[in-house]
Write an enzyme that holds these catalytic residues in place. Structure first.
Site, mmCIF file in Angstrom:
data_model
loop_
_atom_site.group_PDB
_atom_site.id
_atom_site.type_symbol
_atom_site.label_atom_id
_atom_site.label_comp_id
_atom_site.label_asym_id
_atom_site.label_seq_id
_atom_site.Cartn_x
_atom_site.Cartn_y
_atom_site.Cartn_z
ATOM 1 N N HIS A 1 -7.144 -3.923 10.173
ATOM 2 C CA HIS A 1 -6.925 -3.806 8.738
ATOM 3 C C HIS A 1 -5.706 -4.611 8.285
ATOM 4 O O HIS A 1 -4.763 -4.819 9.029
ATOM 5 C CB HIS A 1 -6.880 -2.343 8.260
ATOM 6 C CG HIS A 1 -5.711 -1.523 8.671
ATOM 7 N ND1 HIS A 1 -5.795 -0.159 8.857
ATOM 8 C CD2 HIS A 1 -4.420 -1.850 8.908
ATOM 9 C CE1 HIS A 1 -4.606 0.297 9.192
ATOM 10 N NE2 HIS A 1 -3.748 -0.707 9.232
ATOM 11 N N ASP B 1 0.828 -1.201 0.000
ATOM 12 C CA ASP B 1 0.000 0.000 0.000
ATOM 13 C C ASP B 1 0.864 1.253 0.000
ATOM 14 O O ASP B 1 2.087 1.177 0.120
ATOM 15 C CB ASP B 1 -0.967 -0.010 1.197
ATOM 16 C CG ASP B 1 -0.274 -0.341 2.531
ATOM 17 O OD1 ASP B 1 0.966 -0.395 2.568
ATOM 18 O OD2 ASP B 1 -0.981 -0.538 3.530
ATOM 19 N N ASN C 1 -7.164 -1.820 14.194
ATOM 20 C CA ASN C 1 -8.593 -2.002 13.900
ATOM 21 C C ASN C 1 -8.815 -3.240 13.023
ATOM 22 O O ASN C 1 -9.899 -3.451 12.503
ATOM 23 C CB ASN C 1 -9.178 -0.758 13.220
ATOM 24 C CG ASN C 1 -8.599 -0.513 11.832
ATOM 25 O OD1 ASN C 1 -7.690 -1.215 11.388
ATOM 26 N ND2 ASN C 1 -9.114 0.490 11.133
ATOM 27 N N GLU D 1 -9.613 -1.310 5.181
ATOM 28 C CA GLU D 1 -10.258 -0.940 6.432
ATOM 29 C C GLU D 1 -11.480 -1.827 6.678
ATOM 30 O O GLU D 1 -11.972 -2.484 5.744
ATOM 31 C CB GLU D 1 -10.690 0.535 6.367
ATOM 32 C CG GLU D 1 -9.524 1.512 6.143
ATOM 33 C CD GLU D 1 -8.667 1.735 7.398
ATOM 34 O OE1 GLU D 1 -8.522 0.804 8.222
ATOM 35 O OE2 GLU D 1 -8.138 2.854 7.555
HETATM 36 C C1 GLP Z 1 -0.126 0.582 8.460
HETATM 37 C C2 GLP Z 1 0.039 -0.191 7.160
HETATM 38 C C3 GLP Z 1 -0.289 -1.650 7.341
HETATM 39 C C4 GLP Z 1 0.405 -2.198 8.558
HETATM 40 C C5 GLP Z 1 -0.087 -1.462 9.773
HETATM 41 C C6 GLP Z 1 0.465 -1.973 11.064
HETATM 42 O O1 GLP Z 1 -1.412 0.986 8.683
HETATM 43 N N1 GLP Z 1 -0.746 0.326 6.104
HETATM 44 O O2 GLP Z 1 0.080 -2.372 6.176
HETATM 45 O O3 GLP Z 1 0.155 -3.566 8.688
HETATM 46 O O4 GLP Z 1 0.293 -0.097 9.609
HETATM 47 O O5 GLP Z 1 1.688 -1.390 11.324
HETATM 48 P P1 GLP Z 1 2.540 -1.575 12.652
HETATM 49 O O6 GLP Z 1 3.238 -2.852 12.471
HETATM 50 O O7 GLP Z 1 3.438 -0.377 12.656
HETATM 51 O O8 GLP Z 1 1.597 -1.535 13.771
#
Ligand code: GLP
Length: 243
Positions: free
Chosen positions: A134, A63, A132, A139
């Site tokens: 995702h 993403d 949340n 989302e």
């Molecule tokens: C972001 C990314 C996700 C990732 C998430 C969790 O929102 N778009 O792809 O999985 O963060 O990240 P973290 O590992 O920093 O909690």
């Protein structure tokens, strides 16, 4: 689903990196899906130190924010270049990030799907889970058959990521993300999650009902999932998982 629980972040990095290394050694032309975020950082650090040749590997990011230039420090293009491709030695021409600003206009999403297809599909997809629930930026409410598309970020995701920006107003409102259908087509999913803030999402993803309200619950429908968790992220799982 194969669940590994580690005591330290360093062990989490080693355990997940070992799975990536086994894949790349077995197939030097591996197509690797990469995730941004804090959880997979120890994995990339271990991979960078490992004696492995990533020159034949092609990588696809999950993403990207809409509206940030690729050079912006918080863009995922910047993250992928500086934390993954360059340290691992993946060639720039084999490094792909979905970007809506790079001249493809409305067809950027189809173009990205096409690139993945032409590469032969993703062999191993590294994934995190948002608090949340995702996956990538899919989302809650995202369709299970969704493809790469532009999505409006929830206020919760913007809040979670505000720590990287001067203020929440600076967090982009939209992102371009691989869809849940796209992610499900990867042959092996490697989910890496750390921290107590994710414990509830991990429990719902693994043990809860499979529902659009919890995008990560789709993992229960994939035949080949490895999940590497630290103890905090695993703390709400039933004991049978955490052994
Ligand atoms: C972001 C990314 C996700 C990732 C998430 C969790 O929102 N778009 O792809 O999985 O963060 O990240 P973290 O590992 O920093 O909690």
């Amino acid at each position: 689903m194969d669940i590994i629980v580690t005591e330290t972040l360093d062990e989490l990095g080693t355990a997940a990196a070992d799975l990536v290394l086994a894949q790349v050694r077995a197939k030097p032309s591996t197509v690797l899906g990469v995730a941004t975020g804090s959880s997979p950082l120890p994995v990339y650090e271990h991979l960078a130190r490992a004696e492995a040749d990533f020159r034949g590997v092609t990588c696809f990011a999950l993403d990207e924010y809409v509206g940030l230039p690729a050079e912006h420090e918080q863009s995922y293009a910047h993250f992928v270049r500086h934390k993954i491709s360059a340290p691992l030695g993946i060639r720039p021409e084999n490094t792909h990030v979905p970007r809506s600003e790079d001249g493809y206009g409305a067809s950027a999403c189809d173009h990205y799907e096409d690139l993945i297809r032409r590469a032969g599909g993703i062999d191993l997809q590294i994934l995190g889970i948002g608090r949340n629930g995702h996956l990538a930026f899919n989302e809650p409410g995202s369709r299970f058959d969704s493809r790469t598309r532009i999505i409006q970020l929830t206020q919760d995701s913007r809040k979670a990521n505000a720590r990287f920006f001067p203020s929440i107003e600076d967090v982009p409102t939209h992102a371009i993300t691989q869809g849940l259908g796209t992610i499900q087509e990867a042959r092996h999913l490697l989910v890496v999650v750390s921290g107590e803030a994710k414990a509830a999402a991990v429990r719902r993803a693994v043990d809860g009902p499979v529902t659009k309200d919890m995008p990560a619950s789709i993992l229960q429908r994939h035949p080949n999932v490895s999940m590497v968790l630290d103890e905090a992220a695993a703390s709400l799982l039933s004991r049978s998982h955490a052994l």
